[in-house]
Design an enzyme around this catalytic site. Structure first.
Site, short mmCIF file in Angstrom:
data_model
loop_
_atom_site.label_atom_id
_atom_site.label_comp_id
_atom_site.label_asym_id
_atom_site.label_seq_id
_atom_site.Cartn_x
_atom_site.Cartn_y
_atom_site.Cartn_z
N HIS A 196 -9.64 1.29 4.62
CA HIS A 196 -8.35 1.45 5.14
C HIS A 196 -8.60 2.26 6.60
O HIS A 196 -9.22 3.29 6.40
CB HIS A 196 -7.17 1.63 4.56
CG HIS A 196 -5.83 1.89 5.02
ND1 HIS A 196 -5.38 2.65 5.89
CD2 HIS A 196 -4.59 0.91 4.81
CE1 HIS A 196 -4.08 2.40 6.38
NE2 HIS A 196 -3.88 1.43 5.60
N SER A 251 3.36 -2.33 10.14
CA SER A 251 4.74 -2.43 10.36
C SER A 251 5.43 -3.78 9.96
O SER A 251 6.38 -4.22 10.71
CB SER A 251 5.22 -1.76 11.89
OG SER A 251 4.55 -0.64 12.04
N GLY A 306 2.38 2.05 10.61
CA GLY A 306 3.33 3.17 10.47
C GLY A 306 4.08 3.61 11.84
O GLY A 306 4.78 4.70 11.87
N ASN A 347 1.06 -1.27 -0.01
CA ASN A 347 0.01 -0.08 -0.03
C ASN A 347 0.96 1.16 -0.08
O ASN A 347 1.59 1.52 0.92
CB ASN A 347 -1.17 -0.09 1.19
CG ASN A 347 -1.80 1.20 1.61
OD1 ASN A 347 -1.84 2.01 0.38
ND2 ASN A 347 -2.39 1.55 2.78
N LYS A 377 -0.06 4.16 -0.20
CA LYS A 377 -0.50 5.36 0.16
C LYS A 377 -0.12 6.57 -0.85
O LYS A 377 -0.20 6.36 -1.97
CB LYS A 377 0.17 5.84 1.74
CG LYS A 377 -0.05 4.41 2.68
CD LYS A 377 0.15 4.81 3.97
CE LYS A 377 0.21 3.51 4.57
NZ LYS A 377 -0.04 3.83 6.07
N GLU A 436 -6.95 4.54 7.80
CA GLU A 436 -6.66 5.96 7.51
C GLU A 436 -7.91 6.68 6.65
O GLU A 436 -8.21 7.69 6.92
CB GLU A 436 -5.55 6.18 6.55
CG GLU A 436 -4.24 6.07 7.40
CD GLU A 436 -2.97 5.60 6.50
OE1 GLU A 436 -2.84 5.62 5.53
OE2 GLU A 436 -2.09 5.10 7.29
N GLU A 480 -5.55 -5.06 10.45
CA GLU A 480 -4.72 -4.27 10.74
C GLU A 480 -4.70 -3.64 12.04
O GLU A 480 -5.73 -2.40 12.18
CB GLU A 480 -4.48 -3.12 9.59
CG GLU A 480 -4.18 -3.76 8.08
CD GLU A 480 -3.68 -2.76 7.46
OE1 GLU A 480 -2.54 -2.95 6.70
OE2 GLU A 480 -4.42 -1.58 7.16
C1 PEP Z 1 -0.71 -0.02 5.91
O1 PEP Z 1 -0.83 1.06 5.36
O2 PEP Z 1 -1.82 -0.63 5.48
C2 PEP Z 1 0.47 -0.67 6.55
C3 PEP Z 1 0.24 -1.43 7.37
O3 PEP Z 1 1.28 0.46 6.94
P1 PEP Z 1 2.64 0.21 7.56
O4 PEP Z 1 3.29 -1.16 7.11
O5 PEP Z 1 3.73 1.34 7.10
O6 PEP Z 1 2.73 -0.04 9.05
#
Ligand code: PEP
Length: 250
Positions: free
Chosen positions: A94, A212, A172, A9, A11, A96, A166
């Site tokens: 997501h 992460s 992040g 992803n 973003k 976000e 998630e």
């Molecule tokens: C995500 O954006 O879905 C995500 C898991 O980000 P990160 O791997 O940077 O934590």
């Protein structure tokens, strides 16, 4: 045996020239993998990525879509539009988008239905906040989000939905759920799907972990029995790090 699906992803990152360069490199690194490789990229990069990924085993996805097919929705992109240029996957709900763009479970459900109506594979994100985890509500939150996202789908559509577990506190932040905790959460999601739609359907659903994930922790997470892949943010921006996650089983 469920196939592992490793999805990046990006973003709001990567200009078209950066996207082309990354995919050109990645294609070489992942050409022998038996895992499904997906990159979910900004709208502006979609066409360039689709062209660059042609003839490789990299699939291209979007990060969002509108649930209506067309109309007066300034600035939006529909599932039909994504499909028309060859997009195969789309991330829906997501955290976000839920947090910054007020996306509700009802909107998520409408988007999932529209994705299937247009032959796109939805990657539906569910996950708890740190407060919800500390209050002991993780499993209630993620199973309720899953149930609402899948509401009204056919058995076949449910089986073809990818769920990304998630935990919001892990996105992040560099904090990762332990492989046991992540597996337990994915298992609870599968049990909920089994209760509503039956064991056969639940056994076929791909449930990813995201938060992460990186080359150091990917192997341990991806070896867990109920974790069928990863949704990867930061570590998907560079071919050299993403390929190590994709090739975790090499
Ligand atoms: C995500 O954006 O879905 C995500 C898991 O980000 P990160 O791997 O940077 O934590």
């Amino acid at each position: 045996m469920r196939k592992k699906v490793i999805a990046g992803n990006w973003k709001m990152n990567m200009l078209p020239n950066e996207a082309i360069e990354m995919i050109t490199k990645l294609a070489e690194y992942v050409k022998d993998t038996n895992n499904e490789v997906v990159l979910c990229v900004p709208y502006i990069d979609l066409f360039y990525c689709l062209m660059t990924a042609q003839g490789t085993n990299i699939k291209i996805g979007a990060q969002n879509m509108h649930y209506e097919e067309k109309g007066a929705y300034t600035g939006e992109i529909s599932a039909k539009m994504l499909k028309s240029i060859g997009v195969e996957y789309v991330i829906i709900g997501h955290s976000e988008r839920r947090e910054y763009f007020a996306e509700t479970d009802e909107i998520v459900n409408k988007k999932v239905k529209s994705a299937f109506a247009n032959d796109l594979k939805p990657i539906v994100c569910v996950g708890e906040t740190l407060e919800q985890r500390e209050a002991g509500n993780t499993f209630d939150i993620i199973t309720a989000q899953t149930e609402k996202a899948l509401y009204g789908l056919s058995l076949d559509e449910v089986q073809n939905t990818i769920i990304a577990y998630e935990p919001i506190w892990a996105i992040g932040t560099g904090k990762t759920a332990t492989s046991e905790d992540a597996n337990e959460a994915c298992k609870k999601i599968r049990e909920k799907i089994s209760k509503i739609y039956g064991q056969n359907v639940a056994n076929g659903v791909i449930i990813q972990y995201g938060g992460s994930m990186n080359p150091e922790n990917a192997k341990e997470l991806l070896q867990m029995p109920d974790i069928d892949g990863g949704l990867v943010g930061g570590a998907s921006l560079k071919a050299e790090t993403f390929e190590k996650i994709v090739n975790y089983n090499k």
